[in-house]
Design a protein around this motif. Structure first.
Motif, PDB file in Angstrom:
ATOM      1  N   LEU A   1      39.941 -47.343  83.554  1.00 48.01           N
ATOM      2  CA  LEU A   1      38.584 -47.269  83.488  1.00 48.01           C
ATOM      3  C   LEU A   1      38.243 -48.476  84.649  1.00 48.01           C
ATOM      4  O   LEU A   1      37.149 -48.428  85.469  1.00 48.01           O
ATOM      5  N   PHE A   2      38.974 -49.724  84.549  1.00 46.35           N
ATOM      6  CA  PHE A   2      38.556 -50.791  85.357  1.00 46.35           C
ATOM      7  C   PHE A   2      38.871 -50.270  87.006  1.00 46.35           C
ATOM      8  O   PHE A   2      38.124 -50.567  87.669  1.00 46.35           O
TER       9      PHE A   2
ATOM     10  N   ALA B   1      35.833 -48.357  88.031  1.00 44.01           N
ATOM     11  CA  ALA B   1      34.619 -49.108  88.190  1.00 44.01           C
ATOM     12  C   ALA B   1      34.842 -49.595  89.569  1.00 44.01           C
ATOM     13  O   ALA B   1      33.805 -49.473  90.427  1.00 44.01           O
TER      14      ALA B   1
ATOM     15  N   LEU C   1      34.064 -46.641  92.057  1.00 45.83           N
ATOM     16  CA  LEU C   1      32.651 -46.439  92.028  1.00 45.83           C
ATOM     17  C   LEU C   1      31.985 -47.537  92.830  1.00 45.83           C
ATOM     18  O   LEU C   1      31.097 -47.072  93.679  1.00 45.83           O
TER      19      LEU C   1
ATOM     20  N   SER D   1      29.974 -46.821  96.652  1.00 45.07           N
ATOM     21  CA  SER D   1      28.479 -47.200  97.083  1.00 45.07           C
ATOM     22  C   SER D   1      28.227 -47.263  98.364  1.00 45.07           C
ATOM     23  O   SER D   1      27.137 -47.763  98.810  1.00 45.07           O
TER      24      SER D   1
ATOM     25  N   LYS E   1      18.396 -47.091 102.738  1.00 47.76           N
ATOM     26  CA  LYS E   1      17.292 -48.168 102.401  1.00 47.76           C
ATOM     27  C   LYS E   1      17.903 -49.435 102.583  1.00 47.76           C
ATOM     28  O   LYS E   1      17.192 -50.467 102.359  1.00 47.76           O
TER      29      LYS E   1
ATOM     30  N   SER F   1      21.755 -60.989  98.953  1.00 44.37           N
ATOM     31  CA  SER F   1      21.717 -60.174  97.851  1.00 44.37           C
ATOM     32  C   SER F   1      20.389 -60.657  96.941  1.00 44.37           C
ATOM     33  O   SER F   1      20.055 -61.682  96.608  1.00 44.37           O
ATOM     34  N   GLY F   2      20.039 -59.409  96.224  1.00 45.93           N
ATOM     35  CA  GLY F   2      18.899 -59.814  95.151  1.00 45.93           C
ATOM     36  C   GLY F   2      19.387 -60.227  93.725  1.00 45.93           C
ATOM     37  O   GLY F   2      20.539 -59.821  93.575  1.00 45.93           O
TER      38      GLY F   2
ATOM     39  N   LEU G   1      33.228 -48.346  78.949  1.00 45.66           N
ATOM     40  CA  LEU G   1      32.925 -47.102  79.951  1.00 45.66           C
ATOM     41  C   LEU G   1      31.419 -47.227  80.377  1.00 45.66           C
ATOM     42  O   LEU G   1      31.030 -47.027  81.507  1.00 45.66           O
TER      43      LEU G   1
ATOM     44  N   ILE H   1      31.012 -49.867  83.064  1.00 52.30           N
ATOM     45  CA  ILE H   1      31.398 -49.451  84.067  1.00 52.30           C
ATOM     46  C   ILE H   1      30.160 -48.512  84.875  1.00 52.30           C
ATOM     47  O   ILE H   1      29.908 -48.639  85.993  1.00 52.30           O
TER      48      ILE H   1
ATOM     49  N   PHE I   1      27.174 -48.468  83.963  1.00 52.26           N
ATOM     50  CA  PHE I   1      25.977 -49.069  84.297  1.00 52.26           C
ATOM     51  C   PHE I   1      25.953 -50.114  85.766  1.00 52.26           C
ATOM     52  O   PHE I   1      25.132 -50.016  86.362  1.00 52.26           O
ATOM     53  N   HIS I   2      27.133 -50.908  85.750  1.00 54.60           N
ATOM     54  CA  HIS I   2      27.141 -51.644  86.807  1.00 54.60           C
ATOM     55  C   HIS I   2      27.497 -50.901  87.867  1.00 54.60           C
ATOM     56  O   HIS I   2      27.053 -51.533  89.266  1.00 54.60           O
ATOM     57  N   SER I   3      28.146 -49.880  87.939  1.00 58.59           N
ATOM     58  CA  SER I   3      28.345 -49.141  89.036  1.00 58.59           C
ATOM     59  C   SER I   3      27.015 -48.522  89.674  1.00 58.59           C
ATOM     60  O   SER I   3      26.763 -48.577  90.919  1.00 58.59           O
TER      61      SER I   3
ATOM     62  N   GLY J   1      25.174 -51.279  91.231  1.00 60.49           N
ATOM     63  CA  GLY J   1      25.819 -51.537  92.503  1.00 60.49           C
ATOM     64  C   GLY J   1      25.434 -50.724  93.376  1.00 60.49           C
ATOM     65  O   GLY J   1      25.112 -51.012  94.714  1.00 60.49           O
ATOM     66  N   ILE J   2      25.348 -49.431  93.093  1.00 58.58           N
ATOM     67  CA  ILE J   2      25.142 -48.504  94.150  1.00 58.58           C
ATOM     68  C   ILE J   2      23.473 -48.363  94.640  1.00 58.58           C
ATOM     69  O   ILE J   2      23.105 -48.469  95.831  1.00 58.58           O
ATOM     70  N   LEU J   3      22.904 -48.609  93.679  1.00 57.36           N
ATOM     71  CA  LEU J   3      21.532 -48.559  93.824  1.00 57.36           C
ATOM     72  C   LEU J   3      20.791 -49.934  94.476  1.00 57.36           C
ATOM     73  O   LEU J   3      19.945 -50.015  95.373  1.00 57.36           O
ATOM     74  N   PHE J   4      21.284 -51.197  94.249  1.00 57.53           N
ATOM     75  CA  PHE J   4      20.674 -52.280  94.680  1.00 57.53           C
ATOM     76  C   PHE J   4      21.686 -53.165  95.427  1.00 57.53           C
ATOM     77  O   PHE J   4      22.800 -53.140  95.174  1.00 57.53           O
TER      78      PHE J   4
ATOM     79  N   ILE K   1      23.155 -56.002  95.203  1.00 58.14           N
ATOM     80  CA  ILE K   1      23.300 -57.169  94.362  1.00 58.14           C
ATOM     81  C   ILE K   1      24.730 -57.903  94.566  1.00 58.14           C
ATOM     82  O   ILE K   1      25.087 -58.434  93.701  1.00 58.14           O
TER      83      ILE K   1
ATOM     84  N   PHE L   1      28.063 -58.957  91.731  1.00 56.85           N
ATOM     85  CA  PHE L   1      27.567 -59.031  90.342  1.00 56.85           C
ATOM     86  C   PHE L   1      28.384 -58.013  89.534  1.00 56.85           C
ATOM     87  O   PHE L   1      28.768 -58.293  88.584  1.00 56.85           O
ATOM     88  N   PRO L   2      28.211 -56.768  89.813  1.00 59.77           N
ATOM     89  CA  PRO L   2      28.679 -55.712  88.846  1.00 59.77           C
ATOM     90  C   PRO L   2      30.274 -55.996  88.887  1.00 59.77           C
ATOM     91  O   PRO L   2      30.638 -55.811  87.768  1.00 59.77           O
ATOM     92  N   LEU L   3      30.926 -56.301  89.948  1.00 56.17           N
ATOM     93  CA  LEU L   3      32.495 -56.513  89.908  1.00 56.17           C
ATOM     94  C   LEU L   3      32.588 -57.841  88.894  1.00 56.17           C
ATOM     95  O   LEU L   3      33.530 -57.714  87.931  1.00 56.17           O
TER      96      LEU L   3
ATOM     97  N   MET M   1      32.048 -56.486  85.368  1.00 57.23           N
ATOM     98  CA  MET M   1      33.021 -55.425  84.893  1.00 57.23           C
ATOM     99  C   MET M   1      34.263 -56.226  84.610  1.00 57.23           C
ATOM    100  O   MET M   1      34.999 -55.986  83.521  1.00 57.23           O
TER     101      MET M   1
END
Lengths: 366, 451
Positions: A10-11, A14, A17, A21, A205, A362-363, B237, B240, B242-244, B247-250, B252, B255-257, B260
């Motif tokens: 899972l990690f 993550a 993913l 991005s 964007k 970063s925001g 899960l 993962i 949520f933060h992914s 991370g993709i959208l903003f 930031i 922070f997601p890493l 997680m």
């Protein structure tokens, strides 16, 4: 017995993913969102490239005129050179804001700084002429560019100084300056032509994306008109105690008003997505049709463009801004005031609803 | 449970592996984060290039050093992150990590981020926890007594910190804009239409509501689900996913890493033991395990336990200080920072400052870009304390330029969640003369969009 979830996997998922991005995409499905693709294409193909190509053509004509003038140094050829200069100067107003992508700041600055710096340090120009100093790739940007050419061509004794005993070094300097401008114009045309496909393809964007760069520099271009072309000679910057007419952009040819009008028209055309030939296309106003809060902002901005038109209409193209800041400061202040009112619509309100990242930092996130 | 039973439960022995695992992962995340910061050129952008730095209330004495010093600080940060990760000279490393990181964060308020604040707090907690008492070079090389077990409150404090972050962030989302109007996600999500696979989902008109509600429910409940052994795998899960997604959208950063990696502390000692044991060169060092050793450990950390209790009391109360202020929190921002309000509002401003010499009728316009970078100007334009700081800077700057008693006013327009911008503060006020303090800022105009 239930199989437990493998947490290490899972990690790892993550991490994958997160990394994914960062990748680009060619998926252009925009659903209910505004599709930035047509806007970028319109700007690239109908404004940036035509504007830069037109500017290059004007500069080439200017160069030819100056070479003719150097061959036959008389009032007729000087007049022709002045007309060619004016065309190049006016066409430059639609180019100077594209200081991103290939127009980004190089070691000695961007196209705006190198070709559009004013006031010209005329004393330094004269020193360089005497010293036959023709080096153009350094930081002495107030001794070259279009406004240095303006000084050389339009100052009251221009013709006699090109005909006098010290004419040759002066003419050499004039030619060196125009050749430098020509190099910039040609380089920009080549570089932008090569860059535009990737500019159009980058629909993201993120900070540094095509839309973010376009927006940031478009806004900067608008603020430049307000802060430097108008507020500075009007004496409305901090520390100024009175109008300083010698700080107008076009001090010798008196084309400052025309420059402001053309420059603002270019900014407005980018807002509406109008092509260089006047035909309509996708612009920021269309973007607003699709975003939350966009409709109200579009109305306000459109009304403010009209208010700016109303003030601009009070200026004649051939009026001398250096006279106006002394004789009719209210008229200048009224225009400045309308531009200031527009600033918030273009700056905070528009950036807020577009949903694009303006800066790299970063925001805040959860 | 009675208070006494709670205290007993908190002091019961628990395996050290989750705490040691957290130490390793947190140190690694800090190393990656610092390296990324340096490689992006942000040391230069954030600390060296700016002419002006906005300071935190009470910390105006914290200044950026020269370029070599700022790079040296980041070098120390890298080394101390490695030290924490490996448990090598851990206490010194943890102290340096906390001091260097917090120093860099205190230099400029413009770069305030909730996750940086979280990192600072965790660094502080780690200084006092024996996270190097196992799976560390210190334990292996005898610089630290090795323990197999520690009091339960130790790993629980790091879980508690995370629970506070998530829960406060979730509770902050319970407001009309977020849940009813799906704002600001209605602005942010469609802008990501171009992303692969997920783009069309983001552009779907109902997605902002789904994401708003899911985000609120996730933040409010995730700590409980992570704490519960049965729900933990599925909760992780969702961590993962949520933060992914965020991370993709903003934009930031790491922070997601960090989150997680950090949430793994909720996992069992067995799980941590398994992955820690696979890593060489260290292996678990079995320390003395006797009643005497246990009593010694508990008594050695009894003061720390009391200090932690005080720390958490403050952390539980501080985010709610906004209740003491009148007006709309999102508009006035009084009590907004340090309260885990993350990605909650789309806010922007345009601030036109004017400087007028005393006795003169001429008001000069300030060009902000002459003093501030784009990010600083963006942040300053809608945050009241930063507006004041900038006004004071302008006052001093122009006074030094020869202007007599310069009066600094500003016309500031602020927009929130796509609503038309409104005048934010009293534009006739000499902002340079306004003192910043904890009292309500009466010079901020009332919230303009009452519906």
């Amino acid at each position: 017995m239930k199989k437990p979830v493998n947490l290490s996997s899972l990690f790892f998922l993550a991490l994958v993913l997160s990394v994914s991005s960062c990748k680009d995409t060619d998926d252009t499905s925009s659903g209910d969102a505004f599709d930035r693709g047509p806007l970028l294409e319109q700007v690239a193909k109908q404004r940036i490239l035509p504007a830069i190509t037109r500017f290059e053509a004007s500069v080439n004509s200017l160069s030819l005129s100056l070479i003719s003038f150097s061959d036959t140094t008389d009032s007729l050829h000087l007049a022709n050179a002045k007309i060619a200069w004016e065309q190049a100067f006016i066409d430059f107003q639609s180019v100077r804001g594209f200081t991103f992508g290939p127009g980004e700041q190089g070691l000695i600055g961007d196209i705006n700084e190198n070709l559009g710096t004013w006031p010209v340090d005329t004393a330094k120009v004269e020193q360089r002429i005497v010293a036959a100093d023709l080096v153009m790739n350094d930081f002495r940007r107030d001794t070259r560019g279009l406004l240095t050419l303006e000084y050389l061509l339009f100052e009251p004794n221009a013709l006699s100084r090109f005909q006098g005993p010290a004419a040759k070094p002066r003419m050499d300097y004039l030619i060196a300056v125009v050749q430098d401008i020509q190099t910039w114009a040609q380089t920009q045309t080549t570089a932008w032509t090569a860059y535009l496909p990737s500019f159009i393809a980058d629909e993201s964007k993120a900070a540094g994306s095509s839309i973010s760069e376009l927006y940031n520099h478009w806004l900067q271009d608008f603020e430049g008109i307000k802060n430097f072309k108008i507020a500075l000679p009007a004496g409305l910057r901090v520390g100024q105690t009175q109008a300083e007419p010698y700080l107008v952009e076009s001090r010798y040819a008196h084309r400052s008003v025309r420059s402001i009008k053309v420059h603002l028209e270019h900014i407005e055309n980018l807002w509406y997505g109008n092509a260089m030939d006047g035909s309509a296309g996708s612009g920021f106003d269309d973007y607003l049709d699709k975003v939350e809060g966009g409709a109200a902002l579009k109305l306000e901005t459109t009304a403010q463009w009209e208010a700016i038109h109303t003030e601009l209409a009070k200026f004649q193209d051939n009026e001398d801004l250096s006279d106006l800041v002394i004789q009719d400061p209210q008229k200048v202040s009224a225009l400045l005031n309308e531009l200031q009112k527009m600033t918030r619509f273009l700056k905070s309100d528009l950036s807020s609803v577009l949903g694009i990242a303006i800066t790299y930092s970063s925001g805040d996130g959860d | 449970m009675k208070p006494k039973e709670v205290l007993t439960w908190l002091n019961e022995p628990t395996a050290i592996a989750p705490l040691a695992g957290f130490r390793v992962l947190f140190g690694l995340a800090m190393f990656i984060s610092t390296l990324r910061f340096i490689l992006l050129g942000w040391v230069d952008d954030h600390y060296i290039q700016p002419l002006v730095h906005f300071t935190y209330y009470g910390f105006s004495w914290v200044k950026a050093g020269p370029a070599w010093f700022m790079y040296a600080v980041h070098g120390v940060l890298l080394l101390s992150a490695i030290g924490v990760m490996l448990g090598y000279r851990y206490r010194l490393s943890a102290v340096l990590l906390f001091l260097c990181f917090t120093y860099t964060e205190l230099i400029d308020l413009s770069y305030y981020l909730n996750h940086y604040y979280y990192v600072s707090l965790v660094c502080l907690l780690l200084i006092f926890l024996p996270a190097h008492a196992a799976y560390s070079f210190d334990a292996k090389q005898g610089r630290q007594n090795a323990y197999t077990h520690i009091p339960r409150w130790m790993p629980l404090s790091l879980m508690g910190m995370m629970a506070i972050v998530y829960t406060c962030a979730g509770l902050a989302k319970i407001n009309q804009d977020w849940l009813i109007h799906a704002l600001p996600l209605k602005i942010w999500l469609p802008a990501s239409y171009d992303l692969p696979v997920l783009g069309p989902l983001f552009a779907w008109k109902y997605s902002p509501w789904i994401f708003s509600w899911a985000g609120m429910l996730y933040d409010c409940s995730i700590a409980i689900f992570l704490f519960n052994r049965k729900t933990r795998p599925w909760a992780y899960l969702s961590v993962i996913i949520f933060h992914s997604l965020t991370g993709i959208l903003f934009q930031i950063g790491v922070f997601p890493l960090v989150m997680m990696a950090g949430t793994l502390i909720f996992f069992s000692a067995d799980w941590h033991t398994r992955w820690l044991s696979r890593i060489r060169p260290w292996s678990m060092v079995h320390g003395p395990w006797s009643n005497e050793a246990w009593s010694d450990l508990k008594s050695r950390y009894s003061l720390t336990a009391r200090l932690f209790a005080l720390f958490f009391a403050i952390q539980l109360i501080f985010p709610w200080r906004y209740l003491l202020y009148p007006g709309n929190l999102f508009w006035t921002e009084e009590g907004y920072r340090f309260s885990w309000r993350v990605m909650l509002v789309e806010k922007a401003g345009t601030a036109q400052f004017y400087v007028q010499e005393q006795g003169s009728d001429r008001k000069g316009q300030v060009v902000n870009s002459e003093f501030l970078n784009l990010h600083q100007e963006k942040q300053m334009s809608y945050q009241p304390d930063m507006l004041l700081q900038y006004a004071r800077f302008l006052h001093e700057h122009y006074k030094n330029q020869g202007l007599k008693n310069p009066v600094v006013t500003a016309e500031v327009y602020v927009t929130m969640n796509g609503r038309p911008s409104h005048l934010y503060i009293d534009s006739t006020l000499d902002l340079a003369q306004v003192q910043d303090n904890w009292k309500p800022k009466t010079w901020i105009k009332p919230y303009p969009w009452n519906e």
